[in-house]
Every structure is written in structure tokens, then in C-alpha cells.
Design an enzyme around this catalytic site. Structure first.
Site, PDB file in Angstrom:
ATOM      1  N   LYS A 123      -5.870   2.101   2.848  1.00 57.30           N
ATOM      2  CA  LYS A 123      -6.078   1.131   3.928  1.00 57.30           C
ATOM      3  C   LYS A 123      -5.404  -0.200   3.642  1.00 57.30           C
ATOM      4  O   LYS A 123      -4.987  -0.903   4.559  1.00 57.30           O
ATOM      5  CB  LYS A 123      -7.579   0.896   4.175  1.00 57.30           C
ATOM      6  CG  LYS A 123      -8.255   2.046   4.898  1.00 57.30           C
ATOM      7  CD  LYS A 123      -9.559   1.589   5.513  1.00 57.30           C
ATOM      8  CE  LYS A 123     -10.230   2.703   6.285  1.00 57.30           C
ATOM      9  NZ  LYS A 123     -11.570   2.335   6.762  1.00 57.30           N
ATOM     10  N   LYS A 206      -5.346  13.999   7.735  1.00 59.29           N
ATOM     11  CA  LYS A 206      -6.665  14.295   8.308  1.00 59.29           C
ATOM     12  C   LYS A 206      -6.785  13.742   9.732  1.00 59.29           C
ATOM     13  O   LYS A 206      -6.149  12.744  10.079  1.00 59.29           O
ATOM     14  CB  LYS A 206      -7.791  13.793   7.397  1.00 59.29           C
ATOM     15  CG  LYS A 206      -8.016  12.332   7.432  1.00 59.29           C
ATOM     16  CD  LYS A 206      -9.316  11.925   6.731  1.00 59.29           C
ATOM     17  CE  LYS A 206      -9.434  10.422   6.913  1.00 59.29           C
ATOM     18  NZ  LYS A 206     -10.540   9.765   6.337  1.00 59.29           N
ATOM     19  N   LYS A 209      -9.899   8.579  13.533  1.00 54.12           N
ATOM     20  CA  LYS A 209      -9.957   7.722  14.717  1.00 54.12           C
ATOM     21  C   LYS A 209      -8.879   6.655  14.683  1.00 54.12           C
ATOM     22  O   LYS A 209      -8.566   6.047  15.688  1.00 54.12           O
ATOM     23  CB  LYS A 209     -11.338   7.096  14.947  1.00 54.12           C
ATOM     24  CG  LYS A 209     -12.153   6.748  13.749  1.00 54.12           C
ATOM     25  CD  LYS A 209     -13.579   6.342  14.154  1.00 54.12           C
ATOM     26  CE  LYS A 209     -14.569   6.709  13.071  1.00 54.12           C
ATOM     27  NZ  LYS A 209     -15.956   6.677  13.420  1.00 54.12           N
TER      28      LYS A 209
HETATM   29  P1  AMP Z   1     -16.073   7.800   9.533  1.00 56.15           P
HETATM   30  O1  AMP Z   1     -15.673   8.097  10.911  1.00 56.15           O
HETATM   31  O2  AMP Z   1     -14.899   7.474   8.649  1.00 56.15           O
HETATM   32  O3  AMP Z   1     -17.199   6.839   9.415  1.00 56.15           O
HETATM   33  O4  AMP Z   1     -16.600   9.173   8.946  1.00 56.15           O
HETATM   34  C1  AMP Z   1     -17.891   9.656   9.228  1.00 56.15           C
HETATM   35  C2  AMP Z   1     -18.110  11.022   8.627  1.00 56.15           C
HETATM   36  O5  AMP Z   1     -17.200  11.975   9.195  1.00 56.15           O
HETATM   37  C3  AMP Z   1     -17.884  11.094   7.117  1.00 56.15           C
HETATM   38  O6  AMP Z   1     -18.842  11.970   6.550  1.00 56.15           O
HETATM   39  C4  AMP Z   1     -16.518  11.659   6.989  1.00 56.15           C
HETATM   40  O7  AMP Z   1     -16.317  12.338   5.765  1.00 56.15           O
HETATM   41  C5  AMP Z   1     -16.473  12.630   8.169  1.00 56.15           C
HETATM   42  N1  AMP Z   1     -15.094  12.836   8.611  1.00 56.15           N
HETATM   43  C6  AMP Z   1     -14.242  11.896   9.120  1.00 56.15           C
HETATM   44  N2  AMP Z   1     -13.048  12.444   9.411  1.00 56.15           N
HETATM   45  C7  AMP Z   1     -13.139  13.766   9.087  1.00 56.15           C
HETATM   46  C8  AMP Z   1     -12.245  14.874   9.168  1.00 56.15           C
HETATM   47  N3  AMP Z   1     -11.014  14.734   9.641  1.00 56.15           N
HETATM   48  N4  AMP Z   1     -12.695  16.079   8.754  1.00 56.15           N
HETATM   49  C9  AMP Z   1     -13.962  16.237   8.281  1.00 56.15           C
HETATM   50  N5  AMP Z   1     -14.850  15.235   8.174  1.00 56.15           N
HETATM   51  C10 AMP Z   1     -14.459  14.013   8.569  1.00 56.15           C
END
Ligand code: AMP
Ligand code: TRP
Length: 344
Positions: A123, A206, A209
Site C-alpha cells: 500500500k 487478488k 475493492k
Molecule cells: P477487507 O475488505 O480488506 O477489509 O477484507 C475483509 C475480509 O475479506 C478479510 O478477511 C479478507 O481476508 C477477506 N478478503 C478480501 N479480499 C479477498 C479475496 N480476494 N479473496 C478472499 N478473501 C478476501
């Protein structure tokens, strides 16, 4: 030196996880996190799920957008099957103990540990001098989120593994430095076919968002046509699907779509391949679209309905926060005592 309070084996099982209210929820969040949060919700083990708004502001968030995203995330939690009667649902900033414990952990964690975090490196990139101090300290706040409840299990996607290792290091160093067995050594729960859902445009990145391309992901708010179109356009290779998992090695895009199918259907990758092995993507993609729409459309419809009931959502969050504080406050008090803070 304070007396040893508890030993690791005496910690009551407790589940904690969090998602940032920044941007839309996507399929990666659903399969990697939300769906698994729901699976872990039961009557025996206490489950706490948090909208981590303080983590979100480590990068700029427009205030009105943050409010909307927090409520939308809460709606997403409930629409996906989390029940406020069974799980404690709340937003991080309503429970000040997270920030209070995070300060203590800022003084336990070492600069070198933080500098090794790949999420920080990704980041901040070449621009580290212009990043917020909060972004650098992010993993110490995350450790506090978990340990303020003495949580023993944390379901997350693969990308959070390193942060959970750091959480264990912080707990162990605190326990060691103060000669206590106060914080548990938390177990990450990273299981299933879809713990790392990849971008539809590039099977080596991956799904996220923050990807500028909306076609790279399925958002939980996408309608049936949009879901079908994104899957139709998802990058693939020209081969037919293999009948065994090892045939997916070196085929990241094919593996991703099969993993998503497995995650959505609840089948194993082997089971999926025994059904679809030999099929072309022209045949498999419509099957995947149909499944994705069947699973996701009811959730997005329910999210939209809940978003009309903002007062109800705010009540759920306030109630969750007061339940969370009941657990967090005595753990913070004990931490302050251990550290030697007068008046704790
Ligand atoms: P975040 O949106 O970064 O707060 O992520 C929230 C949760 O979603 C965390 O447990 C991440 O590990 C999971 N997560 C985010 N992106 C992915 C992805 N592409 N595949 C699987 N899990 C994800
Ligand atoms: N860092 C996590 C993410 O971006 C979100 C998060 C914050 C979290 N605190 C947490 C996840 C505590 C699990 C436990 O995905």
C-alpha cells in the site's frame, strides 16, 4: 510483576473477525470472510464481527461515504446470514477499548515487525513518507481488535495471514515482557476453496475493492445481468476444464473460477471437477453465472431492503457495541493493571 492470570489452555473459545467499511463488499469478501463468519455462528461459541471503521480511515475516507459504507456493511452482514441475536455485530469506533489497547500494543510491537508487513509495503510502495502513521500501525490495531476479547479463532482470507502471525507475536511478547499468560495465542482460520479469490482480469492478482476496474470483481450489489456479464467476460484460457485439481496448476484463471464455483456451491474442488471436467468455458461460465446469481441476488436484495431501515441498523450497532464493551472493559482494566497504570 503481576500474577499469571490465565494459561492459554483455559481460554474460552471465542471468534472475532472484522471487515473494513470502505467501498463495496465483493465476492472475495463474501467467500473469504462473510460466508465463513456465518458458518462459525452457533449457539456454543461466542462470535463477534466488527465493522472496522478506524482501520478504514488509515487511508482517506469521505465522511459521508464512511457512514454509508458502515451501515451497508452491517446490512451485508445480516443479509448474508449473521443474526444479531447470535453474533455481536458492531463498529469498532463505538468500542473505545480497541484504540486504548492498540496504544499499549504500539509500545509492544517493534518497528522492524511492522516494516516487514507485505500489506504495508504494497500500500505504501515508493510513497511511504506520505502515508499516514495509522496505516503503518494498522496491524497493532488489528491485534488489539482480536485480543481485547481474548479471541481464540479468527476467520479471514489468505491475505490476512501475516497480520495474524503478527498478532500472535504481539501477544507472546506482551506475555513474556510482563511475565503473564494473559493474552491467548490466536488461531487463524483460513479454510476452504475460496480463501483467495482472484481478479477476473488477472488471475495472479487478488479480487479487491481498490482495483480501478469494476469488471475485475463481482460486487455484492451487482444485479443478475451484471454478474452474468462479468463472468462471461472473465479472463480464461483456451483449454477445456481438467477432471482433477492438479490439472489447474499453472492455470490461475481456470483455477479461480473453479474455486469460486466450489466456494459458492459448498462442494470440494474435486467434486466440482468430477462434474465439469472436459467442459469448455463456454459451457461452464453460464453454470457459474447461474449459481452466483442464485446465491448472491437474495443477499443484495435483502441488503437494499435493510438499507431503507437505517434506524434499525443503528440500533443493532449500538446494542452490539454495548455487548462488546462488557467483554472488552474488564480485559482492558486487567491489561492496565499488568502494565502498572495507577487507577486501573
Ligand atoms: P477487507 O475488505 O480488506 O477489509 O477484507 C475483509 C475480509 O475479506 C478479510 O478477511 C479478507 O481476508 C477477506 N478478503 C478480501 N479480499 C479477498 C479475496 N480476494 N479473496 C478472499 N478473501 C478476501
Ligand atoms: N485487516 C483486515 C482486512 O483488511 C480487517 C481487520 C481489522 C480484521 N481487524 C481485524 C480481520 C481483526 C480480522 C480480525 O481484511
Amino acid at each position: 510483576m503481576t500474577e499469571a492470570v490465565q494459561t492459554s489452555s483455559t481460554f474460552t473459545p471465542r471468534v472475532f473477525s472484522g471487515i473494513q467499511p470502505s467501498g463495496d463488499l465483493h465476492l472475495g469478501n463474501y467467500l473469504g470472510a462473510l460466508k465463513r463468519f456465518v458458518n462459525m455462528q452457533n449457539d456454543v461459541v461466542q462470535t463477534l464481527y466488527c465493522m472496522v471503521d478506524m482501520h478504514a480511515i488509515t487511508v482517506w475516507q469521505d465522511p459521508a461515504d464512511l457512514q454509508k459504507a458502515t451501515r451497508e456493511l452491517c446490512a451485508g452482514f445480516i443479509a448474508a446470514g449473521l443474526d444479531p441475536q447470535k453474533s455481536i455485530l458492531f463498529n469498532q469506533s463505538q468500542v473505545p477499548e480497541h484504540a486504548q489497547l492498540a496504544w499499549i500494543f504500539n509500545c509492544v510491537a517493534r518497528m522492524g515487525w511492522m516494516q516487514r508487513m507485505t500489506q504495508w509495503k504494497d500500500k505504501s510502495g515508493k510513497n511511504a513518507q506520505n502515508m499516514s502513521l495509522g496505516l503503518f500501525a494498522y496491524p497493532a490495531l488489528m491485534a488489539a481488535d482480536i485480543l481485547i476479547y481474548h479471541a481464540t479463532q479468527v476467520p479471514v482470507g489468505e491475505d490476512q495471514k501475516q497480520h495474524l502471525e503478527l498478532t500472535r507475536d504481539i501477544a507472546a511478547k506482551f506475555n513474556h515482557d510482563y511475565g503473564v499468560e494473559f493474552f491467548p495465542i490466536t488461531e487463524p482460520v483460513i479454510e476452504g476453496a475460496a480463501t483467495r479469490v482472484m481478479s477476473f482480469r488477472d488471475g495472479t492478482k487478488k479480487m479487491s475493492k481498490s482495483d480501478p476496474s469494476d469488471a475485475s470483481r463481482i460486487n455484492m450489489t451487482d444485479d443478475a445481468d451484471t454478474i452474468a456479464k462479468k463472468i462471461r467476460k472473465a479472463k480464461t484460457d483456451p483449454e477445456a476444464l481438467p477432471s482433477e485439481a492438479k490439472g489447474l496448476e499453472d492455470r490461475p484463471e481456470a483455477r479461480n473460477l473453479v474455486n469460486i464455483y466450489a466456494g459458492l456451491s459448498g462442494l470440494s474442488v474435486d467434486q466440482v471437477l468430477s462434474d465439469v471436467g472436459g467442459k469448455q468455458f463456454s459451457e461452464f461460465k453460464p453454470m457459474l453465472s447461474e449459481l452466483a446469481v442464485a446465491k448472491l441476488a437474495p443477499i443484495s436484495t435483502e441488503m437494499a431492503r435493510l438499507m431503507q431501515e437505517q434506524d434499525e441498523i443503528d440500533k443493532i450497532l449500538a446494542h452490539g457495541a454495548s455487548q462488546a464493551r462488557e467483554i472488552a472493559a474488564p480485559i482492558l482494566k486487567k491489561t492496565y493493571e499488568i502494565v502498572g497504570m495507577v487507577g486501573a
